[in-house]
Design a protein around this motif. Structure first.
Motif, PDB file in Angstrom:
ATOM      1  N   GLN A 183       5.333 -11.318   4.467  1.00  0.00           N
ATOM      2  CA  GLN A 183       5.577 -11.463   5.900  1.00  0.00           C
ATOM      3  C   GLN A 183       4.249 -11.420   6.649  1.00  0.00           C
ATOM      4  N   ALA A 184       4.315 -11.815   7.932  1.00  0.00           N
ATOM      5  CA  ALA A 184       3.103 -11.825   8.746  1.00  0.00           C
ATOM      6  C   ALA A 184       2.497 -10.424   8.867  1.00  0.00           C
ATOM      7  N   ASP A 185       3.349  -9.382   8.851  1.00  0.00           N
ATOM      8  CA  ASP A 185       2.820  -8.024   9.022  1.00  0.00           C
ATOM      9  C   ASP A 185       2.345  -7.395   7.712  1.00  0.00           C
ATOM     10  N   GLY A 186       2.248  -8.217   6.665  1.00  0.00           N
ATOM     11  CA  GLY A 186       1.726  -7.698   5.401  1.00  0.00           C
ATOM     12  C   GLY A 186       2.782  -7.081   4.507  1.00  0.00           C
ATOM     13  N   THR A 187       4.034  -7.025   4.961  1.00  0.00           N
ATOM     14  CA  THR A 187       5.083  -6.474   4.108  1.00  0.00           C
ATOM     15  C   THR A 187       5.667  -7.572   3.218  1.00  0.00           C
ATOM     16  N   LEU A 188       6.358  -7.126   2.165  1.00  0.00           N
ATOM     17  CA  LEU A 188       7.041  -8.058   1.267  1.00  0.00           C
ATOM     18  C   LEU A 188       8.541  -7.906   1.479  1.00  0.00           C
ATOM     19  N   ARG A 189       9.209  -9.065   1.513  1.00  0.00           N
ATOM     20  CA  ARG A 189      10.637  -9.054   1.793  1.00  0.00           C
ATOM     21  C   ARG A 189      11.358  -9.782   0.660  1.00  0.00           C
ATOM     22  N   GLU A 217      -2.711  -2.446 -12.026  1.00  0.00           N
ATOM     23  CA  GLU A 217      -1.444  -2.501 -12.752  1.00  0.00           C
ATOM     24  C   GLU A 217      -0.282  -2.668 -11.782  1.00  0.00           C
ATOM     25  N   PHE A 218      -0.356  -1.952 -10.668  1.00  0.00           N
ATOM     26  CA  PHE A 218       0.704  -2.048  -9.667  1.00  0.00           C
ATOM     27  C   PHE A 218       0.794  -3.472  -9.120  1.00  0.00           C
ATOM     28  N   ASP A 219      -0.369  -4.044  -8.771  1.00  0.00           N
ATOM     29  CA  ASP A 219      -0.360  -5.408  -8.222  1.00  0.00           C
ATOM     30  C   ASP A 219       0.167  -6.416  -9.243  1.00  0.00           C
ATOM     31  N   THR A 220      -0.189  -6.201 -10.509  1.00  0.00           N
ATOM     32  CA  THR A 220       0.332  -7.079 -11.565  1.00  0.00           C
ATOM     33  C   THR A 220       1.857  -7.012 -11.605  1.00  0.00           C
ATOM     34  N   ALA A 221       2.378  -5.791 -11.468  1.00  0.00           N
ATOM     35  CA  ALA A 221       3.833  -5.623 -11.517  1.00  0.00           C
ATOM     36  C   ALA A 221       4.491  -6.285 -10.310  1.00  0.00           C
ATOM     37  N   VAL A 222       3.884  -6.156  -9.137  1.00  0.00           N
ATOM     38  CA  VAL A 222       4.444  -6.806  -7.941  1.00  0.00           C
ATOM     39  C   VAL A 222       4.433  -8.324  -8.125  1.00  0.00           C
ATOM     40  N   ASP A 223       3.335  -8.847  -8.654  1.00  0.00           N
ATOM     41  CA  ASP A 223       3.249 -10.285  -8.894  1.00  0.00           C
ATOM     42  C   ASP A 223       4.299 -10.724  -9.907  1.00  0.00           C
ATOM     43  N   TYR A 224       4.503  -9.893 -10.925  1.00  0.00           N
ATOM     44  CA  TYR A 224       5.541 -10.196 -11.912  1.00  0.00           C
ATOM     45  C   TYR A 224       6.917 -10.293 -11.243  1.00  0.00           C
ATOM     46  N   GLU A 244       3.585   5.829  -2.829  1.00  0.00           N
ATOM     47  CA  GLU A 244       4.839   6.520  -3.144  1.00  0.00           C
ATOM     48  C   GLU A 244       5.046   6.624  -4.657  1.00  0.00           C
ATOM     49  N   ILE A 245       4.790   5.508  -5.361  1.00  0.00           N
ATOM     50  CA  ILE A 245       4.988   5.496  -6.814  1.00  0.00           C
ATOM     51  C   ILE A 245       3.978   6.419  -7.506  1.00  0.00           C
ATOM     52  N   SER A 246       2.734   6.405  -7.014  1.00  0.00           N
ATOM     53  CA  SER A 246       1.726   7.289  -7.623  1.00  0.00           C
ATOM     54  C   SER A 246       2.064   8.753  -7.412  1.00  0.00           C
ATOM     55  N   SER A 247       2.933   9.044  -6.445  1.00  0.00           N
ATOM     56  CA  SER A 247       3.293  10.436  -6.193  1.00  0.00           C
ATOM     57  C   SER A 247       4.246  10.962  -7.273  1.00  0.00           C
ATOM     58  N   ALA A 248       4.847  10.066  -8.052  1.00  0.00           N
ATOM     59  CA  ALA A 248       5.662  10.513  -9.190  1.00  0.00           C
ATOM     60  C   ALA A 248       4.716  10.923 -10.319  1.00  0.00           C
ATOM     61  N   TRP A 249       4.971  12.097 -10.886  1.00  0.00           N
ATOM     62  CA  TRP A 249       4.102  12.601 -11.960  1.00  0.00           C
ATOM     63  C   TRP A 249       3.997  11.583 -13.093  1.00  0.00           C
ATOM     64  N   THR A 250       5.100  10.874 -13.364  1.00  0.00           N
ATOM     65  CA  THR A 250       5.130   9.892 -14.447  1.00  0.00           C
ATOM     66  C   THR A 250       4.178   8.715 -14.212  1.00  0.00           C
ATOM     67  N   ASP A 289       0.833  -1.209   0.000  1.00  0.00           N
ATOM     68  CA  ASP A 289       0.000   0.000   0.000  1.00  0.00           C
ATOM     69  C   ASP A 289       0.865   1.256   0.000  1.00  0.00           C
ATOM     70  N   GLU A 290       1.899   1.222   0.844  1.00  0.00           N
ATOM     71  CA  GLU A 290       2.769   2.396   0.944  1.00  0.00           C
ATOM     72  C   GLU A 290       3.555   2.624  -0.341  1.00  0.00           C
TER      73      GLU A 290
END
Lengths: 822, 225
Positions: A452-458, A425-432, A411-417, A406-407
């Motif tokens: 991870q258990a706390d919902g983060t990806l490592r 699309e973001f989730d697809t990219a993470v899965d990729y 952060e990425i959406s905050s880039a104008w690009t 989520d974070e």
């Protein structure tokens, strides 16, 4: 803000005063506002960027961590700027430490930079990504106050800029207080850059304009020679260009491609009766050799350098007083940028000479000259939202430590690009990134990102961070082979080839088409191909004057939409022809007499028979890539309509298709309606079907696959045994297209092709533009305007005197036919 | 299937198929070399996630050529599995497809350097080399005895020819009167030029049969670059 006294003293000691735009940038920086400075070269732009940082560091004291990140597109530029900054710092006695960090920086220095960071770090876009991928990034950047982006206009139009925008979003998250100062040459759309500079939703960065320089003095070579009908060699003008070089102190000769550079360089040396020091500079030459040329230029030991875009940016290489542009400049901004390389003093006009290599290029040069006179800009719009770049950045983020999706999305959406990136699309990219994103879930066990258990990806393994560092970046070169000078010896009657020094690198495809004994031009010499060894290609010096294998590949940059529009207008307005050379004017007048000259909004389509074939020539002026795509699609349509098309050739300006059936007749009898033939709906299924099969798609797929980390780059010194370890991306492309046509990488490749090599967007816009505006002219024979494109048939890849003589012989018959009155 | 070409070895006719398989009508035998199943997933541990569809693609091609030739015997010339762990990685549906194919003919797995011990539960028998009439079938080409003829794989041959100024490179069969080397069948397998060192000394006056888009094309050695 007023400058501290010792700054003012420094200025006045030199008889200078801070310029207005330098003070305005200082004001914005003091108010903690990001700002965009647009200023021509030589306007004290770099100093304007640095002044606020120098003042602030002086006030706060040195050694408080990295205060300023200065990002430059070129490694060499970064080093040069650090050097130029040393002088004012030393002269003012400022307590400021400046260091560089590029791909060449040794590991030990990087480690030291982490322990004892400099106040100002001068670096490249890739290094910023590497910096934020470091687990210590948060600590390193916590005191960051300013990010300076140099030559911003050149970075934002490529994937490098897209990647940089993501790295900057990360920098912003770690150092929310930091402001950005963008430095740019003049662009077509400053508002896009202003928005690019700040987070999504924020007020665009205010714009500061530097003082405009003196208007350049641009001439078009009016040759006494006959301007060729077609081709790109410009050899006809070499004696005149040589004369110009003789008269000037130091000349930069710009060309559009490497092979043109080789050709022009060779021809200049043949004309070089005075033995003037003339050098060659292009991206394929060995780095050492390029540095030597640059050094010689800086010391004023050269009279001319023939170069490609490699010398287009930034660094001041010495007292250039003339810029010659061989071939059409393709865009107004590109021309202005290149001209700006001469006379880095603002108050003196730059001197430039344009050398068109054929008749259409005369029109194009004229259009470019007029555009430059009104300082018209046609730079590209910033590139946005690339899925392969996003995938690379997600891995980058994971290298720095665990993240919450989520974070990261925020952060990425905050880039104008990436402001339009959807969560899907973001989730697809993470899965990729994690498992390849395949419907067949083969890689769950081998996922690169673990939940991870706390919902983060490592990151699953530290080894992946190492692989990231080796493979990151967005610049994908063609597969290159080193070319080494070979010495041929006789040993026991056998011919033995021994490799010597490296001359440079050449595209692998080019070498693959050579056979032993064939000659080609490289590094300014005619070389004889001697074969391959495990290090690359071997070639010996040849006594041939004419290379057997041509290497011209057509222009690299398409004609800008803006210039195309100007060329069309010029063509439509006979009053404007007065400024053209007599032979070109006569050519156009004859076109009006023999066929017709289209109005500015119209597209002319000529149809005529010739030697038992039927020809259709159209003149969209949209660049070779768009015309090639159009040719491909029209051929399919004509095939279906039973016209039996036989082939087509596209140029920057026109397209010709030849066929068995009589198209004039088919149109007059109503069997074919041209409006239908050129209908926009060709951009649907036909385009999809053709693109899927196209070799161009395989090329963009390979690039996307490397950027997105699907396959590893070849590491120098670690070449794998080809058959066992690597899988050819063409094979991957075919298999993936069959089994998962909607995969992220295929969509990325399609987008890139549509934007770039296939130029589908431009073609689509053109088809909309000419709707209802097609002017059909059936003729009995060829028209004057069609001669250049007809001459391209069968000679696209041919140059050189021998070939030209043959062609000229064949061509003269054609020209006579077209130019015969009545 | 293109039946226009015949390659004769020791009096036995072989038909090179567009898929890269070789059919011997006299024996009802279909030969397939270098499948390299699960090559796509072989680098998974290193974090390289190639599209895992190469096995399925290869098996669908195989199923099609088995369907069109209806062989009594199906003979794999080695390197059928990319590595020893391929069997563990293969997807259940792909495994079922493989078993369905091997169930249609008497199947022989010749061992290769990639699969010295191919899996035993996919149908068929495993051997090191075998005779098909007067012709020896094995994975790697060997020095031939006086009257021996041989068909092998291993080298993944490809040939290039020059046509209208263009260089066209394709997988190929390569053979002289006594030796034939088959192209690799697998969808992720690369290819090696028949002009490279690995082929030196293997052939006398040879021909190649290049696999085009729609047909197999035969060229004499002199035309091959």
């Amino acid at each position: 803000m007023s400058l501290p006294q010792r700054f003012l003293d420094w200025f006045s000691l030199r008889g200078w005063a801070p310029r207005a735009h330098q003070l305005r940038v200082l004001d914005h920086a003091e108010r903690r506002e990001s700002v965009l400075l647009i200023s021509p070269t030589g306007g004290g732009k770099t100093l304007a960027g640095f002044l606020p940082s120098l003042a602030e560091i002086t006030a706060r004291g040195s050694g408080e961590g990295i205060h300023t990140l200065y990002i430059s597109p070129l490694k060499a530029l970064a080093v040069d700027i650090a050097r130029n900054l040393e002088a004012p710092i030393a002269e003012m006695g400022l307590p400021v430490i400046v260091e560089t960090r590029t791909g060449d920086t040794p590991h030990s220095k990087r480690v030291r930079q982490r322990q004892k960071p400099p106040d100002i770090l001068i670096t490249t876009p890739e290094q910023v990504s590497l910096l934020v991928a470091d687990p210590h990034a948060a600590h390193l950047l916590k005191g960051l106050r300013t990010v300076i982006l140099d030559e911003l206009h050149s970075m934002v139009t490529s994937k490098r800029g897209v990647l940089l925008s993501l790295a900057l979003a990360r920098v912003q998250a770690l150092a929310p207080e930091a402001i950005r100062i963008g430095l740019s040459a003049t662009v077509a759309d400053p508002d896009a850059l202003r928005a690019w500079l700040v987070p999504t939703g924020a007020e665009p960065a205010p714009l500061v304009l530097g003082q405009p320089g003196a208007k350049p003095n641009i001439r078009i070579l009016s040759s006494v020679e006959r301007v060729p009908w077609s081709g790109h060699s410009s050899i006809y003008a070499i004696p005149e260009v040589y004369e110009e070089i003789r008269r000037a102190k130091m000349t930069l000769v710009f060309v559009n491609t490497r092979s043109q550079a080789e050709l022009v360089f060779q021809a200049l040396w043949e004309a070089n009766d005075d033995n003037l020091p003339i050098a060659l500079h292009h991206g394929s030459l060995d780095v050492g050799q390029r540095r030597k040329v640059e050094a010689a230029m800086g010391e004023g030991r050269l009279r001319a350098v023939v170069c490609t875009s490699t010398l287009e940016l930034g660094i001041d290489w010495g007292d250039v007083d003339l810029v010659v542009h061989v071939g059409a400049p393709k865009g107004s901004s590109r021309l202005l940028q290149r001209i700006g390389r001469s006379n880095h003093k603002l108050d003196l006009p730059s001197q430039a000479l344009l050398v068109p290599s054929n008749r259409f290029e005369v029109l194009e040069c004229q259009a470019a000259l007029q555009a430059a006179e009104v300082n018209a800009q046609d730079t590209e719009y910033p590139m946005v939202l690339k899925m392969d770049v996003l995938a690379q950045h997600i891995l980058c983020r994971a290298c720095a430590g665990p993240f919450h999706p989520d974070e990261l999305f925020a952060e990425i959406s905050s880039a104008w690009t990436y402001r339009k990136l959807t969560r899907d699309e973001f989730d697809t990219a993470v899965d990729y990134v994690a498992t390849g994103g395949y419907a067949l879930r083969a890689y769950e066990r081998y996922a690169k990102l673990k939940l991870q258990a706390d919902g983060t990806l490592r990151l699953a393994h530290p080894r992946l961070a190492m692989a990231y560092r080796l493979n990151m970046g967005t610049i994908v070169e063609d597969e290159m082979l080193k070319v080494r000078l070979a010495h041929v010896k006789r040993r026991l009657g056998k011919r033995v080839v021994v490799g010597g020094r490296v001359l440079g690198e050449v595209e692998e495809w080019f070498v693959s088409q050579l056979t032993v004994g064939q000659t080609f031009v490289f590094a300014g010499e005619v070389l004889r191909f001697e074969g391959l060894d495990e290090f690359g290609a071997l070639a010996s010096r040849s006594n041939d004057r004419e290379p057997m294998v041509p290497s011209y590949q057509g222009g690299k940059f398409p004609l800008s939409t803006y210039l195309a529009e100007r060329v069309r207008q010029m063509l439509a307005d006979p009053a404007a022809w007065n400024g053209l050379p007599p032979q070109v004017k006569a050519w156009l007048s004859l076109q009006r007499f023999r066929s017709v000259v289209p109005k500015a909004g119209e597209m002319l389509v000529e149809t005529f028979p010739r030697a038992d074939k039927h020809y259709m020539v159209c003149y969209p002026f949209e660049g070779r890539l768009a015309h090639q795509t159009l040719g491909m699609l029209l051929t399919r349509r004509l095939e279906r309509a039973g016209m039996q098309p036989l082939g087509f050739v596209a140029s920057e300006y026109a397209l010709v298709i030849w066929m068995v059936r009589d198209l004039s007749l088919a149109v007059s009898s109503g069997r074919i309606v041209l409006g239908r033939l050129f209908d926009e709906d060709m951009m649907g299924d036909d385009l999809e079907a053709w693109m899927a099969e196209s070799a161009l798609m395989k090329r963009t797929f390979r690039n996307a696959a490397i950027i997105a980390g699907l396959i590893e780059r070849r590491q120098p010194g670690k070449e794998k045994t080809a058959r066992q370890m690597t899988v050819n991306t063409d094979l991957i492309y075919d298999v993936l297209r069959t089994h998962q046509p909607d995969h992220l990488l295929l969509r990325a490749a399609w987008d890139d092709a549509a934007e770039g090599l296939i130029d589908a967007f431009r073609l689509g816009a053109m088809l909309r533009r000419i709707k209802g505006q097609i002017l059909h002219k059936p003729l009995d024979t060829v028209s004057p305007l069609s001669v250049p494109i007809l001459l391209e048939i069968g000679r696209e890849s041919v140059y050189g005197e021998g070939h030209d003589a043959l062609l000229a012989e064949a061509a003269n018959a054609l020209i006579d036919e077209a130019m015969r009155l009545v | 299937m293109s039946r226009s070409h015949r390659i004769t070895l020791s009096g036995v006719d072989f038909i090179p198929d567009l898929s890269g398989a070789l059919f011997a009508p006299e024996f009802g035998a279909l030969l397939v070399a270098d499948l390299h199943l699960e090559k796509g997933t072989s680098l998974a541990r290193r974090g390289v996630h190639l599209p895992p569809y190469d096995t399925r693609e290869s098996l669908l091609q195989l199923q099609a050529v088995v369907g069109s030739t209806q062989p009594r015997r199906l003979i794999f010339l080695g390197d059928s599995f990319h590595d020893g762990a391929a069997r563990e990685r293969i997807d259940a549906s792909d495994l079922a497809l493989l078993r369905a194919i091997t169930a249609r003919a008497e199947t022989v797995w010749i061992t290769g350097n990639h699969d010295p011990e191919p899996p035993e539960d996919v149908g068929g028998i495993i051997i090191e080399e075998m005779a098909l009439g007067p012709v020896t079938l094995r994975h790697q080409p060997k020095a031939l005895r006086e009257v021996e003829a041989e068909i092998s794989g291993h080298l993944h041959p490809a040939a290039a020819i020059q046509a209208r100024g263009q260089r066209i490179r394709r997988r190929c069969f390569i053979a002289d009167a006594r030796r034939l080397i088959m192209p690799a069948f697998g969808s992720y397998t690369g290819a090696l030029s028949v002009r490279s060192e690995a082929f030196e000394g293997l052939f006398g006056d040879f021909h190649v049969w290049m696999i085009g888009d729609k047909a197999v094309h035969r060229f004499p050695a002199a035309q091959v670059r």
